[in-house]
Design an enzyme around this catalytic site. Structure first.
Site, mmCIF file in Angstrom:
data_model
loop_
_atom_site.group_PDB
_atom_site.id
_atom_site.type_symbol
_atom_site.label_atom_id
_atom_site.label_comp_id
_atom_site.label_asym_id
_atom_site.label_seq_id
_atom_site.Cartn_x
_atom_site.Cartn_y
_atom_site.Cartn_z
ATOM 1 N N TYR A 1 38.824 46.727 42.755
ATOM 2 C CA TYR A 1 39.505 45.480 42.408
ATOM 3 C C TYR A 1 39.191 44.313 43.334
ATOM 4 O O TYR A 1 39.642 43.201 43.085
ATOM 5 C CB TYR A 1 41.019 45.713 42.374
ATOM 6 C CG TYR A 1 41.427 46.763 41.369
ATOM 7 C CD1 TYR A 1 41.355 46.508 40.005
ATOM 8 C CD2 TYR A 1 41.860 48.021 41.781
ATOM 9 C CE1 TYR A 1 41.709 47.470 39.075
ATOM 10 C CE2 TYR A 1 42.223 48.986 40.861
ATOM 11 C CZ TYR A 1 42.137 48.708 39.513
ATOM 12 O OH TYR A 1 42.481 49.663 38.591
ATOM 13 N N ASP B 1 52.901 44.394 19.876
ATOM 14 C CA ASP B 1 53.815 43.816 18.884
ATOM 15 C C ASP B 1 54.297 42.432 19.300
ATOM 16 O O ASP B 1 54.368 41.514 18.477
ATOM 17 C CB ASP B 1 55.007 44.739 18.643
ATOM 18 C CG ASP B 1 54.655 45.981 17.836
ATOM 19 O OD1 ASP B 1 53.550 46.024 17.241
ATOM 20 O OD2 ASP B 1 55.488 46.907 17.802
ATOM 21 N N HIS C 1 46.561 50.284 27.804
ATOM 22 C CA HIS C 1 46.192 51.550 27.197
ATOM 23 C C HIS C 1 47.375 52.300 26.585
ATOM 24 O O HIS C 1 47.171 53.336 25.947
ATOM 25 C CB HIS C 1 45.516 52.440 28.241
ATOM 26 C CG HIS C 1 44.644 51.671 29.173
ATOM 27 N ND1 HIS C 1 43.488 51.026 28.763
ATOM 28 C CD2 HIS C 1 44.766 51.394 30.499
ATOM 29 C CE1 HIS C 1 42.944 50.404 29.803
ATOM 30 N NE2 HIS C 1 43.697 50.610 30.851
ATOM 31 N N HIS D 1 40.711 41.723 32.515
ATOM 32 C CA HIS D 1 40.732 42.890 33.406
ATOM 33 C C HIS D 1 39.783 42.612 34.553
ATOM 34 O O HIS D 1 38.632 42.207 34.326
ATOM 35 C CB HIS D 1 40.305 44.161 32.673
ATOM 36 C CG HIS D 1 41.240 44.543 31.590
ATOM 37 N ND1 HIS D 1 42.434 45.182 31.837
ATOM 38 C CD2 HIS D 1 41.192 44.337 30.250
ATOM 39 C CE1 HIS D 1 43.066 45.367 30.692
ATOM 40 N NE2 HIS D 1 42.337 44.853 29.712
ATOM 41 N N GLU E 1 42.751 38.391 26.956
ATOM 42 C CA GLU E 1 43.001 39.580 27.781
ATOM 43 C C GLU E 1 41.989 39.593 28.924
ATOM 44 O O GLU E 1 40.792 39.399 28.700
ATOM 45 C CB GLU E 1 42.844 40.824 26.910
ATOM 46 C CG GLU E 1 43.034 42.127 27.628
ATOM 47 C CD GLU E 1 42.818 43.327 26.715
ATOM 48 O OE1 GLU E 1 42.986 44.455 27.207
ATOM 49 O OE2 GLU E 1 42.481 43.149 25.518
ATOM 50 N N ARG F 1 40.879 54.673 29.774
ATOM 51 C CA ARG F 1 40.956 53.214 29.936
ATOM 52 C C ARG F 1 40.101 52.465 28.916
ATOM 53 O O ARG F 1 40.148 51.241 28.843
ATOM 54 C CB ARG F 1 40.517 52.813 31.346
ATOM 55 C CG ARG F 1 41.422 53.324 32.438
ATOM 56 C CD ARG F 1 40.990 52.773 33.788
ATOM 57 N NE ARG F 1 41.585 53.504 34.882
ATOM 58 C CZ ARG F 1 42.786 53.249 35.394
ATOM 59 N NH1 ARG F 1 43.521 52.270 34.914
ATOM 60 N NH2 ARG F 1 43.245 53.968 36.398
ATOM 61 N N SER G 1 38.497 44.825 36.644
ATOM 62 C CA SER G 1 37.424 45.828 36.587
ATOM 63 C C SER G 1 36.909 45.950 35.159
ATOM 64 O O SER G 1 37.548 45.484 34.210
ATOM 65 C CB SER G 1 37.932 47.180 37.083
ATOM 66 O OG SER G 1 38.846 47.733 36.159
ATOM 67 N N ARG H 1 34.973 52.902 33.274
ATOM 68 C CA ARG H 1 35.877 53.733 34.061
ATOM 69 C C ARG H 1 36.279 54.977 33.275
ATOM 70 O O ARG H 1 35.606 55.364 32.334
ATOM 71 C CB ARG H 1 37.080 52.885 34.486
ATOM 72 C CG ARG H 1 36.626 51.715 35.373
ATOM 73 C CD ARG H 1 37.723 50.968 36.019
ATOM 74 N NE ARG H 1 38.551 51.848 36.826
ATOM 75 C CZ ARG H 1 39.777 51.534 37.217
ATOM 76 N NH1 ARG H 1 40.306 50.374 36.863
ATOM 77 N NH2 ARG H 1 40.482 52.360 37.944
ATOM 78 N N ALA I 1 47.566 48.726 33.317
ATOM 79 C CA ALA I 1 47.671 50.038 32.666
ATOM 80 C C ALA I 1 48.398 49.981 31.326
ATOM 81 O O ALA I 1 48.172 50.840 30.469
ATOM 82 C CB ALA I 1 48.354 51.035 33.596
ATOM 83 N N PRO J 1 51.490 45.864 35.741
ATOM 84 C CA PRO J 1 51.820 46.729 36.869
ATOM 85 C C PRO J 1 50.693 46.886 37.884
ATOM 86 O O PRO J 1 49.520 46.931 37.538
ATOM 87 C CB PRO J 1 52.158 48.071 36.215
ATOM 88 C CG PRO J 1 51.505 48.031 34.878
ATOM 89 C CD PRO J 1 51.492 46.592 34.465
ATOM 90 N N ASN J 2 51.115 46.938 39.118
ATOM 91 C CA ASN J 2 50.277 47.177 40.291
ATOM 92 C C ASN J 2 49.384 46.004 40.672
ATOM 93 O O ASN J 2 48.709 46.071 41.698
ATOM 94 C CB ASN J 2 49.439 48.454 40.126
ATOM 95 C CG ASN J 2 50.314 49.675 40.016
ATOM 96 O OD1 ASN J 2 51.195 49.886 40.839
ATOM 97 N ND2 ASN J 2 50.101 50.463 38.974
ATOM 98 N N ARG K 1 44.951 47.557 47.124
ATOM 99 C CA ARG K 1 44.793 48.830 46.404
ATOM 100 C C ARG K 1 43.364 48.942 45.868
ATOM 101 O O ARG K 1 42.903 48.095 45.120
ATOM 102 C CB ARG K 1 45.790 48.865 45.240
ATOM 103 C CG ARG K 1 45.626 50.014 44.302
ATOM 104 C CD ARG K 1 46.629 49.886 43.136
ATOM 105 N NE ARG K 1 46.255 50.781 42.075
ATOM 106 C CZ ARG K 1 45.901 50.414 40.861
ATOM 107 N NH1 ARG K 1 45.907 49.139 40.527
ATOM 108 N NH2 ARG K 1 45.574 51.300 39.960
#
Length: 147
Positions: A24, A88, A81, A101, A99, A112, A103, A108, A78, A11-12, A19
């Site tokens: 970012y 799963d 978290h 990220h 994975e 997070r 940032s 933060r 998000a 998301p986002n 943003r």
């Protein structure tokens, strides 16, 4: 035939570059896709690049990757978290998972600092900006070569 890597974004991330650029950066998700396509070609990989704001769609794509991909790079945003459902789905996926990220989530807000996805990930890259995706693809290439 090249190895297929799913690059899944949560998301986002469709707002990347628009943003909170102080967190970012200024590169857009389209820029990230272009960088990933070039890096994938360099490493002999083929990518499927997707973004969604819907948790169930990420779960569906991870389940699809079980049969169609050799590896998964995921920026769950998000959902890192909050989503046991994504964890799963990743646990049911036999291929390498990295994975990413943009940032540094550990520098933060405290909520997070924990990522459910990290429990399954073979590696976690955080705080490298969009370069994290390129590092992930490099690592995936190494992992797939060693098989």
């Amino acid at each position: 035939m090249p190895n297929v890597v799913y690059i899944l974004n949560g998301p986002n991330l469709n707002l990347l570059g628009k943003r909170e650029p102080e967190i970012y950066g200024h590169q857009t998700l389209d820029d990230v896709r272009d960088l990933c396509v070039a890096a994938a070609e360099e490493h002999g990989l083929q990518i499927i690049f997707r973004q969604t704001n819907a948790e169930h769609e990420l779960v569906d794509w991870i389940q699809e990757a079980r049969e169609a991909a050799h590896a998964v790079v995921i920026n769950p945003a998000a959902y890192s978290h909050t989503s046991i459902a994504i964890l799963d789905a990743l646990n049911a996926c036999p291929c390498p998972v990295i994975e990413v990220h943009v940032s540094n989530i550990h520098a933060r807000e405290s909520f997070r600092h924990h990522s459910y996805v990290s429990h399954r990930a073979d590696a976690v890259i955080a705080g490298c900006g969009v370069e994290g995706y390129l590092l992930a693809l490099r690592r995936i290439a190494t992992l797939l070569e060693s098989k």
